[in-house]
Design a protein around this motif. Structure first.
Motif, PDB file in Angstrom:
ATOM      1  N   ASP A  42      -5.599  12.340  -8.078  1.00 18.88           N
ATOM      2  CA  ASP A  42      -6.650  12.547  -6.950  1.00 18.88           C
ATOM      3  C   ASP A  42      -6.714  11.742  -5.923  1.00 18.88           C
ATOM      4  OD1 ASP A  42      -9.462  13.146  -5.952  1.00 18.88           O
ATOM      5  OD2 ASP A  42     -10.336  12.546  -7.846  1.00 18.88           O
ATOM      6  N   ALA A  43      -5.479  12.300  -4.826  1.00 20.27           N
ATOM      7  CA  ALA A  43      -5.223  12.099  -3.818  1.00 20.27           C
ATOM      8  C   ALA A  43      -6.375  12.371  -2.623  1.00 20.27           C
ATOM      9  CB  ALA A  43      -3.966  12.049  -3.064  1.00 20.27           C
TER      10      ALA A  43
ATOM     11  N   LEU B 171      -2.155  -4.269  -9.819  1.00 14.85           N
ATOM     12  CA  LEU B 171      -1.886  -3.020  -9.227  1.00 14.85           C
ATOM     13  C   LEU B 171      -2.993  -2.021  -9.241  1.00 14.85           C
ATOM     14  CD1 LEU B 171       0.573  -0.529  -8.536  1.00 14.85           C
ATOM     15  CD2 LEU B 171       1.044  -0.249 -10.641  1.00 14.85           C
ATOM     16  N   THR B 172      -3.575  -0.837  -8.671  1.00 14.14           N
ATOM     17  CA  THR B 172      -4.877  -0.612  -7.926  1.00 14.14           C
ATOM     18  C   THR B 172      -4.433   1.084  -8.450  1.00 14.14           C
ATOM     19  OG1 THR B 172      -6.128  -2.186  -7.352  1.00 14.14           O
ATOM     20  CG2 THR B 172      -7.294   0.090  -6.979  1.00 14.14           C
ATOM     21  N   ILE B 173      -4.544   1.923  -9.154  1.00 13.56           N
ATOM     22  CA  ILE B 173      -4.458   3.149  -8.706  1.00 13.56           C
ATOM     23  C   ILE B 173      -5.589   3.969  -9.333  1.00 13.56           C
ATOM     24  CG2 ILE B 173      -2.655   5.448  -9.444  1.00 13.56           C
ATOM     25  CD1 ILE B 173      -0.735   3.387 -10.599  1.00 13.56           C
ATOM     26  N   LYS B 174      -6.028   4.698  -8.691  1.00 11.26           N
ATOM     27  CA  LYS B 174      -7.431   6.001  -8.561  1.00 11.26           C
ATOM     28  C   LYS B 174      -8.263   5.004  -9.359  1.00 11.26           C
ATOM     29  CE  LYS B 174      -7.873  10.261 -11.376  1.00 11.26           C
ATOM     30  NZ  LYS B 174      -7.411  11.337 -12.067  1.00 11.26           N
ATOM     31  N   GLY B 175      -8.813   4.516  -8.313  1.00  8.20           N
ATOM     32  CA  GLY B 175      -9.958   3.359  -8.755  1.00  8.20           C
ATOM     33  C   GLY B 175     -10.371   2.098  -9.894  1.00  8.20           C
TER      34      GLY B 175
ATOM     35  N   THR C  95       1.109  -0.699   0.639  1.00  6.28           N
ATOM     36  CA  THR C  95      -0.143  -0.412   0.185  1.00  6.28           C
ATOM     37  C   THR C  95       0.979   1.407   0.465  1.00  6.28           C
ATOM     38  OG1 THR C  95      -1.915  -1.017   1.543  1.00  6.28           O
ATOM     39  CG2 THR C  95      -1.481   1.037   0.833  1.00  6.28           C
ATOM     40  N   VAL C  96       0.306   1.720  -0.789  1.00  7.50           N
ATOM     41  CA  VAL C  96       1.352   3.734  -0.601  1.00  7.50           C
ATOM     42  C   VAL C  96       0.842   4.643  -1.793  1.00  7.50           C
ATOM     43  CG1 VAL C  96       2.383   4.719  -2.578  1.00  7.50           C
ATOM     44  CG2 VAL C  96       2.818   2.725  -2.773  1.00  7.50           C
ATOM     45  N   ASP C  97       0.836   5.460   0.225  1.00  6.01           N
ATOM     46  CA  ASP C  97      -0.027   6.608   0.712  1.00  6.01           C
ATOM     47  C   ASP C  97       0.413   7.527  -0.366  1.00  6.01           C
ATOM     48  OD1 ASP C  97      -0.710   8.772   1.167  1.00  6.01           O
ATOM     49  OD2 ASP C  97       0.218   9.404   3.152  1.00  6.01           O
ATOM     50  N   VAL C  98      -0.782   7.839  -1.305  1.00 10.25           N
ATOM     51  CA  VAL C  98      -0.086   9.345  -2.409  1.00 10.25           C
ATOM     52  C   VAL C  98      -0.389  10.125  -2.252  1.00 10.25           C
ATOM     53  CG1 VAL C  98      -1.336  10.224  -4.348  1.00 10.25           C
ATOM     54  CG2 VAL C  98      -2.226   7.822  -3.758  1.00 10.25           C
ATOM     55  N   ALA C  99      -0.447  10.968  -1.234  1.00 12.29           N
ATOM     56  CA  ALA C  99      -0.327  12.126  -0.806  1.00 12.29           C
ATOM     57  C   ALA C  99       1.611  12.314   0.085  1.00 12.29           C
ATOM     58  CB  ALA C  99      -0.619  12.339   0.540  1.00 12.29           C
ATOM     59  N   SER C 100       2.735  10.909   0.373  1.00 11.61           N
ATOM     60  CA  SER C 100       3.278  11.485   0.144  1.00 11.61           C
ATOM     61  C   SER C 100       4.537  11.706  -1.212  1.00 11.61           C
ATOM     62  CB  SER C 100       4.186  10.024   1.620  1.00 11.61           C
ATOM     63  OG  SER C 100       4.030   8.231   0.002  1.00 11.61           O
ATOM     64  N   ILE C 101       4.005  11.557  -2.208  1.00  6.60           N
ATOM     65  CA  ILE C 101       4.620  11.749  -3.105  1.00  6.60           C
ATOM     66  C   ILE C 101       5.710  12.731  -2.925  1.00  6.60           C
ATOM     67  CG2 ILE C 101       3.422  13.629  -4.773  1.00  6.60           C
ATOM     68  CD1 ILE C 101       3.770  11.267  -7.198  1.00  6.60           C
TER      69      ILE C 101
ATOM     70  N   PRO D 109      -6.640   8.223  -1.435  1.00  2.00           N
ATOM     71  CA  PRO D 109      -5.430   7.624  -1.097  1.00  2.00           C
ATOM     72  C   PRO D 109      -4.217   7.274  -1.095  1.00  2.00           C
ATOM     73  CG  PRO D 109      -7.476   7.504   0.285  1.00  2.00           C
ATOM     74  CD  PRO D 109      -8.199   7.428  -1.143  1.00  2.00           C
ATOM     75  N   ASN D 110      -4.889   5.736  -0.931  1.00  2.00           N
ATOM     76  CA  ASN D 110      -4.059   4.640  -1.567  1.00  2.00           C
ATOM     77  C   ASN D 110      -3.625   4.114  -3.351  1.00  2.00           C
ATOM     78  OD1 ASN D 110      -3.376   4.718   1.508  1.00  2.00           O
ATOM     79  ND2 ASN D 110      -5.625   4.160   1.855  1.00  2.00           N
TER      80      ASN D 110
END
Length: 175
Positions: free
Chosen positions: A75-76, A103-107, A51-57, A80-81
């Protein structure tokens, strides 16, 4: 019999990416906050999750980071993940593997293949058993709805569709 669980040693791990900018050079970045684990008696038969926290980019540019967090890209706020669930691991040889997973990004979920290099196993000075891996792969960002771009008057686009992913991951065995 309990299943062996390995969790990410975040102090000794990193998750990086790079993408071509202006079609002439790469911009690099990373995610500062992420977790990963695998369960099983051996890596090849393990359940792998991350799991990756998108806001931590972090790309060393606050304006760019904020743009990447916005609806134009990740669209964090709504997503958010980023998540990864491994579906298979196959050895190429004793040190190289192919990890396939969702891999799931942005739904949006897509299957990806990652090259994994096994670095080995060792005990640290405090008796903790650790494993190390390097990972590499690439995705097309448009597959995940990260399609913002701008055309260049010289031809081409501002940001490449291909994103290269690299990670240095160290795991610690749980008691």
């Amino acid at each position: 019999m309990a299943t062996t669980k390995w969790v990410l040693d975040t102090a000794h791990s990193e998750l990086n990416f790079k993408v071509k900018h202006l079609m002439i050079s790469n911009v690099k970045g990373n995610f500062k906050d992420f977790s990963a684990a695998f369960e099983g008696e051996d890596f090849v038969n393990s359940k792998v999750t991350a799991t990756v926290d998108v806001a931590s980019i972090f790309t060393r540019n606050e304006d760019r980071d904020n743009h990447l967090r916005s609806v134009d890209f990740f669209d964090a706020e709504l997503y958010p993940n980023i998540t990864f669930e491994g579906t298979s691991i196959s050895p190429k040889d004793e040190e190289e593997f192919t990890l396939v997973g969702n891999l799931t990004i942005k739904g949006q979920t897509k299957e990806v293949k990652l090259n994994v290099e096994y670095g080995g196993i060792s005990k640290d000075p405090w008796g903790n058993e650790k494993l190390g891996f390097s990972i590499q792969g690439k995705i097309n960002r448009n597959d995940f709805g990260l399609s913002w771009n701008a055309a260049l008057e010289t031809g081409g686009v501002l940001v490449s569709e291909e994103v290269k992913i690299e990670g240095e991951l160290q795991f610690v065995k749980q008691a």
